[in-house]
Scaffold this motif. Structure first.
Motif, PDB file in Angstrom:
ATOM      1  N   VAL B  16       0.852  -1.195   0.000  1.00 44.48           N
ATOM      2  CA  VAL B  16       0.000   0.000   0.000  1.00 44.48           C
ATOM      3  C   VAL B  16       0.888   1.247   0.000  1.00 44.48           C
ATOM      4  CG1 VAL B  16      -1.696   1.329   1.326  1.00 44.48           C
ATOM      5  CG2 VAL B  16      -1.908  -1.161   1.162  1.00 44.48           C
ATOM      6  N   GLY B  17       0.674   2.088  -0.980  1.00 47.63           N
ATOM      7  CA  GLY B  17       1.449   3.321  -1.066  1.00 47.63           C
ATOM      8  C   GLY B  17       2.842   3.155  -1.643  1.00 47.63           C
ATOM      9  N   ALA B  18       3.201   1.923  -2.027  1.00 48.55           N
ATOM     10  CA  ALA B  18       4.556   1.702  -2.558  1.00 48.55           C
ATOM     11  C   ALA B  18       4.732   2.438  -3.886  1.00 48.55           C
ATOM     12  CB  ALA B  18       4.798   0.207  -2.762  1.00 48.55           C
ATOM     13  N   PRO B  19       5.872   3.106  -4.071  1.00 49.01           N
ATOM     14  CA  PRO B  19       6.124   3.797  -5.340  1.00 49.01           C
ATOM     15  C   PRO B  19       6.637   2.799  -6.382  1.00 49.01           C
ATOM     16  CG  PRO B  19       7.941   4.165  -3.836  1.00 49.01           C
ATOM     17  CD  PRO B  19       6.966   3.285  -3.108  1.00 49.01           C
ATOM     18  N   ALA B  20       5.879   1.743  -6.595  1.00 48.17           N
ATOM     19  CA  ALA B  20       6.293   0.687  -7.517  1.00 48.17           C
ATOM     20  C   ALA B  20       5.067   0.123  -8.200  1.00 48.17           C
ATOM     21  CB  ALA B  20       7.018  -0.422  -6.753  1.00 48.17           C
ATOM     22  N   GLY B 174      -5.885   1.808   0.790  1.00 47.78           N
ATOM     23  CA  GLY B 174      -5.035   2.883   0.307  1.00 47.78           C
ATOM     24  C   GLY B 174      -4.273   3.540   1.439  1.00 47.78           C
ATOM     25  N   PRO B 175      -3.356   4.433   1.098  1.00 46.54           N
ATOM     26  CA  PRO B 175      -2.582   5.115   2.145  1.00 46.54           C
ATOM     27  C   PRO B 175      -3.492   5.834   3.138  1.00 46.54           C
ATOM     28  CG  PRO B 175      -1.670   5.576  -0.032  1.00 46.54           C
ATOM     29  CD  PRO B 175      -2.964   4.854  -0.256  1.00 46.54           C
ATOM     30  N   GLY B 176      -4.674   6.279   2.681  1.00 43.53           N
ATOM     31  CA  GLY B 176      -5.562   7.024   3.569  1.00 43.53           C
ATOM     32  C   GLY B 176      -6.631   6.168   4.231  1.00 43.53           C
ATOM     33  N   GLY B 177      -6.572   4.856   4.045  1.00 42.08           N
ATOM     34  CA  GLY B 177      -7.589   3.982   4.632  1.00 42.08           C
ATOM     35  C   GLY B 177      -8.201   3.075   3.590  1.00 42.08           C
ATOM     36  N   SER B 178      -9.262   2.359   3.988  1.00 40.09           N
ATOM     37  CA  SER B 178      -9.861   1.410   3.050  1.00 40.09           C
ATOM     38  C   SER B 178     -11.201   1.936   2.554  1.00 40.09           C
ATOM     39  CB  SER B 178     -10.023   0.044   3.709  1.00 40.09           C
ATOM     40  OG  SER B 178     -10.889   0.147   4.808  1.00 40.09           O
ATOM     41  N   ARG B 179     -11.587   1.459   1.399  1.00 48.63           N
ATOM     42  CA  ARG B 179     -12.902   1.804   0.862  1.00 48.63           C
ATOM     43  C   ARG B 179     -13.425   0.607   0.094  1.00 48.63           C
ATOM     44  NH1 ARG B 179     -12.596   4.989  -4.624  1.00 48.63           N
ATOM     45  NH2 ARG B 179     -10.511   4.478  -5.393  1.00 48.63           N
ATOM     46  N   ARG B 180     -14.727   0.647  -0.146  1.00 51.80           N
ATOM     47  CA  ARG B 180     -15.407  -0.449  -0.811  1.00 51.80           C
ATOM     48  C   ARG B 180     -16.302   0.162  -1.877  1.00 51.80           C
ATOM     49  NH1 ARG B 180     -19.141  -4.826   2.391  1.00 51.80           N
ATOM     50  NH2 ARG B 180     -17.244  -5.238   3.530  1.00 51.80           N
ATOM     51  N   ILE B 181     -16.157  -0.264  -3.129  1.00 44.51           N
ATOM     52  CA  ILE B 181     -16.990   0.332  -4.179  1.00 44.51           C
ATOM     53  C   ILE B 181     -17.644  -0.776  -4.998  1.00 44.51           C
ATOM     54  CG2 ILE B 181     -15.658   2.474  -4.403  1.00 44.51           C
ATOM     55  CD1 ILE B 181     -14.367   1.243  -6.895  1.00 44.51           C
ATOM     56  N   ASN B 198      -9.453   2.576 -14.641  1.00 47.92           N
ATOM     57  CA  ASN B 198     -10.330   2.360 -13.487  1.00 47.92           C
ATOM     58  C   ASN B 198     -10.100   3.476 -12.470  1.00 47.92           C
ATOM     59  OD1 ASN B 198      -8.060   1.568 -11.739  1.00 47.92           O
ATOM     60  ND2 ASN B 198      -7.981  -0.251 -13.052  1.00 47.92           N
ATOM     61  N   VAL B 199     -10.802   3.372 -11.340  1.00 52.77           N
ATOM     62  CA  VAL B 199     -10.784   4.474 -10.371  1.00 52.77           C
ATOM     63  C   VAL B 199      -9.731   4.313  -9.277  1.00 52.77           C
ATOM     64  CG1 VAL B 199     -13.230   4.971 -10.768  1.00 52.77           C
ATOM     65  CG2 VAL B 199     -12.584   3.425  -8.903  1.00 52.77           C
ATOM     66  N   LEU B 200      -8.870   3.297  -9.401  1.00 51.63           N
ATOM     67  CA  LEU B 200      -7.799   3.138  -8.407  1.00 51.63           C
ATOM     68  C   LEU B 200      -6.924   4.382  -8.394  1.00 51.63           C
ATOM     69  CD1 LEU B 200      -6.295  -0.468  -8.707  1.00 51.63           C
ATOM     70  CD2 LEU B 200      -7.638   0.470  -6.814  1.00 51.63           C
ATOM     71  N   VAL B 205      -4.424  -0.486  -3.315  1.00 53.86           N
ATOM     72  CA  VAL B 205      -4.294  -1.912  -3.625  1.00 53.86           C
ATOM     73  C   VAL B 205      -5.651  -2.576  -3.438  1.00 53.86           C
ATOM     74  CG1 VAL B 205      -3.111  -4.059  -3.018  1.00 53.86           C
ATOM     75  CG2 VAL B 205      -1.923  -1.869  -2.728  1.00 53.86           C
ATOM     76  N   ILE B 206      -6.080  -3.356  -4.415  1.00 53.61           N
ATOM     77  CA  ILE B 206      -7.308  -4.149  -4.250  1.00 53.61           C
ATOM     78  C   ILE B 206      -6.989  -5.292  -3.293  1.00 53.61           C
ATOM     79  CG2 ILE B 206      -8.983  -5.664  -5.391  1.00 53.61           C
ATOM     80  CD1 ILE B 206      -8.413  -4.126  -7.983  1.00 53.61           C
ATOM     81  N   THR B 207      -7.819  -5.486  -2.279  1.00 56.83           N
ATOM     82  CA  THR B 207      -7.553  -6.581  -1.337  1.00 56.83           C
ATOM     83  C   THR B 207      -8.524  -7.744  -1.497  1.00 56.83           C
ATOM     84  OG1 THR B 207      -8.850  -5.438   0.352  1.00 56.83           O
ATOM     85  CG2 THR B 207      -6.460  -5.110   0.395  1.00 56.83           C
ATOM     86  N   SER B 208      -9.753  -7.466  -1.941  1.00 55.64           N
ATOM     87  CA  SER B 208     -10.683  -8.577  -2.164  1.00 55.64           C
ATOM     88  C   SER B 208     -11.852  -8.131  -3.026  1.00 55.64           C
ATOM     89  CB  SER B 208     -11.211  -9.138  -0.834  1.00 55.64           C
ATOM     90  OG  SER B 208     -11.927  -8.141  -0.141  1.00 55.64           O
ATOM     91  N   VAL B 209     -12.581  -9.131  -3.501  1.00 55.60           N
ATOM     92  CA  VAL B 209     -13.840  -8.896  -4.197  1.00 55.60           C
ATOM     93  C   VAL B 209     -14.926  -9.577  -3.366  1.00 55.60           C
ATOM     94  CG1 VAL B 209     -15.193  -9.514  -6.241  1.00 55.60           C
ATOM     95  CG2 VAL B 209     -12.850  -8.676  -6.498  1.00 55.60           C
ATOM     96  N   LEU B 210     -16.027  -8.873  -3.142  1.00 54.02           N
ATOM     97  CA  LEU B 210     -17.095  -9.393  -2.291  1.00 54.02           C
ATOM     98  C   LEU B 210     -18.316  -9.724  -3.132  1.00 54.02           C
ATOM     99  CD1 LEU B 210     -16.621  -6.568   0.322  1.00 54.02           C
ATOM    100  CD2 LEU B 210     -15.974  -8.957   0.668  1.00 54.02           C
ATOM    101  N   LEU B 211     -18.777 -10.969  -2.991  1.00 51.34           N
ATOM    102  CA  LEU B 211     -19.985 -11.381  -3.697  1.00 51.34           C
ATOM    103  C   LEU B 211     -21.157 -11.314  -2.740  1.00 51.34           C
ATOM    104  CD1 LEU B 211     -18.777 -14.599  -5.567  1.00 51.34           C
ATOM    105  CD2 LEU B 211     -19.257 -12.364  -6.575  1.00 51.34           C
ATOM    106  N   PRO B 212     -22.285 -10.696  -3.171  1.00 49.17           N
ATOM    107  CA  PRO B 212     -23.476 -10.733  -2.314  1.00 49.17           C
ATOM    108  C   PRO B 212     -24.080 -12.136  -2.319  1.00 49.17           C
ATOM    109  CG  PRO B 212     -23.983  -9.679  -4.409  1.00 49.17           C
ATOM    110  CD  PRO B 212     -22.509  -9.999  -4.431  1.00 49.17           C
TER     111      PRO B 212
END
Lengths: 174, 320
Positions: B16-20, B174-181, B198-200, B205-212
């Motif tokens: 997260v936040g890596a300059p790579a 992300g560096p500022g916290g997590s979000r879910r879209i 995309n909106v990244l 960093v994407i950490t997971s995908v959630l299925l309803p």
């Protein structure tokens, strides 16, 4: 440039410490560093399957992965499946069914088929499976779909299919 | 391939936040690096940070960002409750590629526009401001909806089309916290900045995908392509459809390879709900879906193809 971390890679049971330019693909590592030229470079872009090897038992395109990323992995190449005096069941079947003409795609075909047989044993579905939640049939359509990542410019597909079917139906270790 | 520094992340916090540029499966990134379309000066290998499990979450499922496409498609829970996702993944690439490609990497794959992949061609996505060689060029594979004067590329994948129909969500750290879209809002239309797929945001960093929770009813993925296997879609349709007493009570459709993102149109879903299936209804749905469609010459055929594929999927989904 920063120091690249080392990677210990086991190829057909022999360990090798990889150091150097991180740009080297696993394919080039196998062929140049290890001298295992059975694995072939076809397109070098993951489109033909000639470079197929198994990593920890799963088939992958060795051209589309960096050697340095395989620290701790076990790689099996065509040489690891069998040599001329110790052919595997699949290698023998490709010979007896004339499953090739020029032979360039053959190591990839055989590595791919060996891993595919294991995937089927584990119950993995394919796109042509009637019910992805159910058991796969072991018919020609299933094998063709599951082998579609390996192209053969000579068009030996009918005999490749026959060789794979023979091994699958015999239940022999591939 | 241009030279780069290589480092291994030990945990998510390294990434997260890596300059790579992050690398996992690498099946698309390394291809583009060989072509020197992508020229990162630093790669961070994130294959050893976990995030490779599929776990139940309420009635839904959490798919780790680093779960391979093969493992996801073969997962018993996915196959049972969300067969659309298995089917769509299995429709894409080859078994070898699916063994390497990851859930998050698949979402972030780049377009296969041949001008994007050719450094000598004008391409606003690869080199902003250089123009678009696909406009007036060979554009058989290109978009018919949501295009702009700057870009007519498509998002080429299958998995994300199924995830759009299933109304999945993307979890991002992300560096500022997590979000879910919502997955449906993850990919962008090209507008005047096609360089962003995309909106990244940088460092996220994407950490997971959630299925309803699974939807009762039928789940169908239909992919039309130039050969029967191992080819990108010309048009694809993902459908989740539920019928009660001969009436459609739930409809969630998504379309692949016709736009810069997995295409969804809530108006089409709404039109179908409450109606009894008929050819006239399917025609109305296609009219609505395609009312703004625009061919670019080589891809004009995609408009009738999308119409027919939608009708075929709706007929299959509503057959008794």
């Amino acid at each position: 440039m920063a120091q690249t971390p080392a990677a210990r890679i086991a190829v057909n049971g022999v360990s090798h410490d990889y150091k150097g330019d991180p740009r080297r693909s696993l394919l080039d590592f196998l062929r140049r560093d290890f001298g295992l030229t059975g694995t072939k470079k076809g397109c070098d872009h993951g489109q033909c399957g000639a470079c197929t090897v198994m990593v920890n038992g799963r088939r992958i395109n060795s051209c589309l992965t960096l050697a340095v990323m395989h620290d701790g992995d076990e790689v099996t190449t065509i040489e690891g499946l069998g040599m001329p005096d110790s052919l595997s069941a699949l290698q023998k079947a490709f010979v007896s069914h004339d499953g090739f003409q020029c032979g360039y795609c053959t190591p990839g075909q055989i590595c791919s088929a060996a891993a595919m047989i294991e995937e089927i044993r584990e119950g993995w579905p394919s796109f042509v499976s009637v019910d992805v939640a159910g058991h796969a049939r072991l018919d020609d359509e299933e094998i063709r779909e599951r082998m579609s990542g390996n192209l053969c410019r000579c068009g030996a597909y009918a005999n490749i299919l026959a060789a794979i079917k023979e091994v699958m139906e015999s239940g022999a270790t591939s | 391939m241009k030279a780069f520094d290589y480092a291994r992340a030990a945990s998510l916090s390294d990434a997260v936040g890596a300059p790579a540029c992050l690398i996992a499966g690498g099946t698309n990134l390394l291809d583009l690096m060989k072509l020197e379309v992508e020229t990162p000066s630093a790669l961070m290998d994130i294959t050893r940070i976990g995030l490779n499990e599929i776990t139940a979450e309420g009635d839904g499922l959490r798919i780790g960002a680093l779960v391979t496409n093969a493992a996801c498609a073969a997962d018993p829970q996915v196959r049972q409750g969300w067969p659309l996702l298995s089917r769509a993944i299995l429709a894409g690439a080859s078994p070898q590629l699916r063994n390497k490609a990851t859930t998050a990497g698949n979402l972030c794959q780049r377009t296969r526009c041949s001008y994007f992949m050719d450094n000598r061609s004008a391409c606003n996505k690869r080199r902003p401001g250089s123009g678009c060689a696909a406009l007036g060029g060979i554009n058989r594979n290109h978009a018919i909806l949501g295009t702009s004067d700057a870009c007519i590329a498509t998002y080429p994948g299958d998995m994300a089309v199924a995830l759009a129909a299933l109304d999945a969500q993307v979890k991002i750290e992300g560096p500022g916290g997590s979000r879910r879209i919502p997955l449906r809002e993850f990919h962008r239309l090209p507008g005047d900045d096609p360089s962003r797929d995309n909106v990244l945001q940088p460092g996220e960093v994407i950490t997971s995908v959630l299925l309803p929770a699974p939807v009762e009813g039928r789940q169908i993925y239909r992919k039309v392509r130039d050969r029967a296997s191992y080819a990108f879609a010309l048009v694809s349709v993902a459908a989740v459809l539920r019928i009660e007493d001969g009436t459609i009570v739930q409809a969630q459709l998504a379309f692949g390879s016709i736009a810069h993102k997995p295409w969804t149109d809530p108006r089409v879903d709404t039109l179908l709900v409450g109606e009894r299936p008929s050819k006239a209804l399917f025609d109305k749905a296609a009219d609505l879906l395609l009312e703004g469609a625009q061919g670019q010459g080589g891809n004009d055929f995609k408009i009738p193809l999308a119409r027919r594929t939608l009708a075929a999927v709706l007929a299959e989904a509503t057959a008794e």
